[in-house]
Scaffold this active site. Structure first.
Site, PDB file in Angstrom:
ATOM      1  CD  GLU A 225       7.407   9.667  -4.834  1.00 17.73           C
ATOM      2  OE1 GLU A 225       8.088   9.513  -3.883  1.00 17.73           O
ATOM      3  OE2 GLU A 225       7.054   8.631  -5.724  1.00 17.73           O
TER       4      GLU A 225
ATOM      5  CD  GLU B 263       9.437   8.596  -9.366  1.00 18.80           C
ATOM      6  OE1 GLU B 263       9.821   7.643  -8.472  1.00 18.80           O
ATOM      7  OE2 GLU B 263       9.536   9.822  -8.975  1.00 18.80           O
TER       8      GLU B 263
HETATM    9  C1  GAL Z   1      10.239   7.494  -5.743  1.00 15.84           C
HETATM   10  C2  GAL Z   1      10.852   9.111  -5.969  1.00 15.84           C
HETATM   11  C3  GAL Z   1      12.092   9.042  -6.606  1.00 15.84           C
HETATM   12  C4  GAL Z   1      13.103   7.851  -6.209  1.00 15.84           C
HETATM   13  C5  GAL Z   1      12.221   6.673  -5.999  1.00 15.84           C
HETATM   14  C6  GAL Z   1      13.011   5.592  -5.839  1.00 15.84           C
HETATM   15  O1  GAL Z   1       9.399   7.719  -4.453  1.00 15.84           O
HETATM   16  O2  GAL Z   1      10.012  10.024  -6.373  1.00 15.84           O
HETATM   17  O3  GAL Z   1      12.624  10.322  -6.529  1.00 15.84           O
HETATM   18  O4  GAL Z   1      13.550   8.130  -4.629  1.00 15.84           O
HETATM   19  O5  GAL Z   1      11.181   6.584  -5.538  1.00 15.84           O
HETATM   20  O6  GAL Z   1      12.269   4.254  -5.985  1.00 15.84           O
END
Ligand code: GAL
Length: 658
Positions: A152, A308
């Protein structure tokens, strides 16, 4: 370009996997549970730098070797991270100049993550050494399927005001403008006595007495985005040199204002994106859909990865709502419908310590005897049984123009209205189109627009002359455009196009905007037919266009609010007001009807339909059973059954019709 060969006929199902947070005794169980859930790809070592390089130049790969081997033994592929997202404490303390500095000159500390200035030479040097080590070590490992670059970019640190960064900014400007005269001209520094006589006088737009120079700010946004991109490029170059066959990706945090994702996506092989809808938000489904459409558009319809999503609850909002039973599955299919090649989660095992211990994991604190696990396991096994539909293209006849430079230009201070927010203005178009089940492709103003029957242009404040001509040519050749207010106002340096607003589009739109009115949140002004104007009013003089609806009050009564203009073989509509979203829906419906653009199925509100060449996804966003009418016999790929006529869709249920 390298591709995702390892997943040619398979949908990806996986997660961020952080085994370094757990004793090795847990790893065997992880493998067994991953197999049970149908996991076939894991992103590993994303935050592994401190473990991989415990002291400068000393690398410890044994633990990662073991995990990579275990993954391979279990037939699970690795989306191996380059681990550059969070430098270790020793690094920050030894090289404090690498730490990010905020607007007010505060140097940010260690103990969190992403604590580096993207322009820092020592960060780049140490990061590249680590990436090289990783690539050399794992280049022939059978588990390696893809590189997960950083994590990110720009999520927390998208700009830094460190001394080194300001130097890099000057170099970037020097490269761009070559002479100070050119820079002074581009930045309009004759204003407020801002003329620069030495490169060293130039600063970053940090804390200032009042409004900064908007042209300087634009370059600062471009520069800051470029610094992140340079970090990525540095890693990509190294990886392509050592493992040319292995695709590279970086995961975006949704649609990120601070990173020109069009440019960034050009240098990766696969687009991936992290999407975290707020289950309590009434627009969650729309936001998810829009992010999915952007992800698909960034590499012109190439399959992308949902890198994710939360298995259930997150921990970073003020109120962290649970996903209701079935919602996680529904949103997963929603993104598969919109071109995702796979669904991944943050993260595998819910952490027991650290800032994310209350963020859900696929394996929750209480293990497999949980609703979250059951939903994860069921979905994974369901996906395994599905035929691969990834090469079946998503159909979109309508485009929305999205441009980062214009976004940065629009959302500056010292404008007629301080509350113009591009994503809200995009939603003005996107939300009603989504409600009418019209799939959207996002495009740049410079793209070939001829594939689209309708191109929506929300507030393209900043436009290059040649991009304005591109849009005009599209209309001239028979295209249909709907453009909204405060578009075509400035050039790439944020200098106003003189000769009547919006000068570059006046001919195409057949009008001139004489002045504009900024309205407060509560204000509404009447239009014909009981419609109303919000936020903004353009006072329009027609120069060939026709009024679609006009104002009925105040000194501009009788003047048009919405116009349409036949231009060449096409037509250009203009919205000189913001309409309440229901009225925007009605207005867009008339345009869609005229163009005979229709959804693949007529369904009740709240049922989403996405069509691809040979499949149609139907998604029930209601928490209750809904009935839809299917005029033709279709096979539902999920149940394997033929369906037709009155079909019941359970709460959050999905059909994939073929
Ligand atoms: C994303 C990040 C992850 C984790 C996740 C939690 O922004 O890439 O490492 O922190 O959020 O929602």
């Amino acid at each position: 370009m390298a591709d995702l060969r390892a997943f040619e006929n398979t949908l990806i199902y996986g997660c961020d996997y952080n085994p370094e947070q757990w004793p090795e005794s847990v790893w065997q169980e992880d493998m067994a549970l991953m197999k049970r859930a149908g996991v076939n790809l894991v992103s590993i070592a994303i935050f592994g730098w401190a473990r991989l390089e415990p002291e400068e130049g000393v690398y410890e790969f044994a633990w990662l070797d073991r995990i990579m081997d275990m993954l391979h033994q279990h037939g699970i592929k690795a989306n191996l991270a380059t681990a550059t997202a969070s430098p270790p404490a020793w690094f920050a303390l030894k090289y404090p100049e690498s730490l990010p500095v905020d607007k007010n000159g505060v140097r940010l500390g260690v103990g969190s993550r992403q604590q580096y200035s993207p322009a820092s030479p020592i960060y780049r040097e140490k990061a590249s050494q680590l990436v090289r080590q990783l690539a050399l070590r794992y280049k022939n490992h059978s588990a390696l399927a893809m590189w997960h670059i950083n994590n990110e970019y720009g999520c927390h640190i998208f700009e830094s005001f460190s001394e080194e960064t300001v130097c890099a900014f000057r170099n970037w400007l020097h490269h761009k403008y070559a002479t100070l005269d050119a820079l002074n001209e581009a930045w309009g520094t004759a204003f407020w006595s801002q003329t620069y006589y030495e490169w060293a006088e130039i600063q970053a737009p940090a804390a200032m007495p009042t409004f900064y120079n908007p042209s300087q700010y634009l370059d600062w946004r471009r520069f800051s985005s470029d610094m992140l991109q340079e970090c990525m490029q540095m890693e990509v170059d190294l990886l392509r040199e050592i493992t040319p066959e292995v695709p590279v990706t970086t995961n975006y945090i949704g649609i990120n204002k601070h990173l020109d994702q069009w440019k960034m996506s050009e240098i990766e092989d696969v687009v991936s994106i992290d999407i975290y809808p707020d289950p309590a938000s009434p627009s969650a489904a729309i936001e998810c859909a829009a992010q999915g459409d952007v992800a698909r558009s960034l590499k012109q319809n190439q399959p992308w990865i949902l890198m994710e999503q939360a298995p259930n609850q997150v921990q970073w909002r003020t109120l962290n709502h649970t996903k209701r039973p079935g919602q996680m599955r529904l949103w997963s299919y929603q993104l598969l419908a919109r071109g995702a090649r796979g669904i991944m989660y943050f993260q595998w095992r819910q952490s027991k310590a650290g800032a994310e211990k209350y963020h859900s994991g696929m394996v929750p604190h209480d293990g497999t005897d949980s609703r979250t696990w059951r939903e994860i396991e069921t979905l994974g096994n369901e996906l395994k049984r599905l035929p691969d539909f990834c090469n079946d293209p998503v159909k979109a006849e309508v485009a929305i123009v999205l441009d980062w430079n214009s976004w940065w230009g629009l959302e500056q201070g010292s404008h007629p209205h301080a509350d113009l927010n591009l994503m809200e203005l995009v939603a003005q178009f996107y939300a009603p189109l989504h409600q009418q089940n019209i799939t959207v492709q996002f495009v740049r103003p410079s793209d070939d627009l001829s594939k689209y029957r309708l191109v929506c242009i929300p507030n393209l404040y900043l436009v290059k002359e040649e991009d304005a001509r591109n849009i005009e040519t599209y209309v001239q050749n028979g295209g249909r455009v709907v453009m909204s207010y405060f578009s075509g106002i400035v050039n790439e340096h944020d200098h106003v196009y003189l000769g009547g607003y919006p000068a570059p589009f006046r001919k195409m739109l057949g009008l001139k905007v004489e002045e504009w009115l900024a309205l407060s949140k509560e204000e509404k002004r009447p239009l014909e037919n009981g419609w109303s104007a919000e936020q903004w009013i353009d006072v329009i003089r027609l120069e060939g266009a026709q009024a679609v609806t006009s104002h009925t009050a105040d000194y501009y009564a009788g003047l048009p609010a919405i116009t349409t203009h036949a231009f060449g073989a096409g037509r250009a509509d203009y919205l000189g007001v913001k309409l309440p979203v229901e009225q925007m829906g009605l207005y867009l419906k008339t345009v869609l009807d005229e163009l005979q653009i229709q959804p693949a199925l007529q369904v009740p509100a709240g049922i989403e339909v996405v069509s691809r060449e040979t499949t149609v996804f139907v998604l029930n966003h209601h928490p209750q059973t809904m009935t839809i009418d299917l005029p033709e016999h279709k096979k539902d790929l999920l149940s394997g059954k033929d369906v037709a006529g009155q079909v019941e869709l359970p709460a959050y249920g999905v059909l994939i019709l073929q």
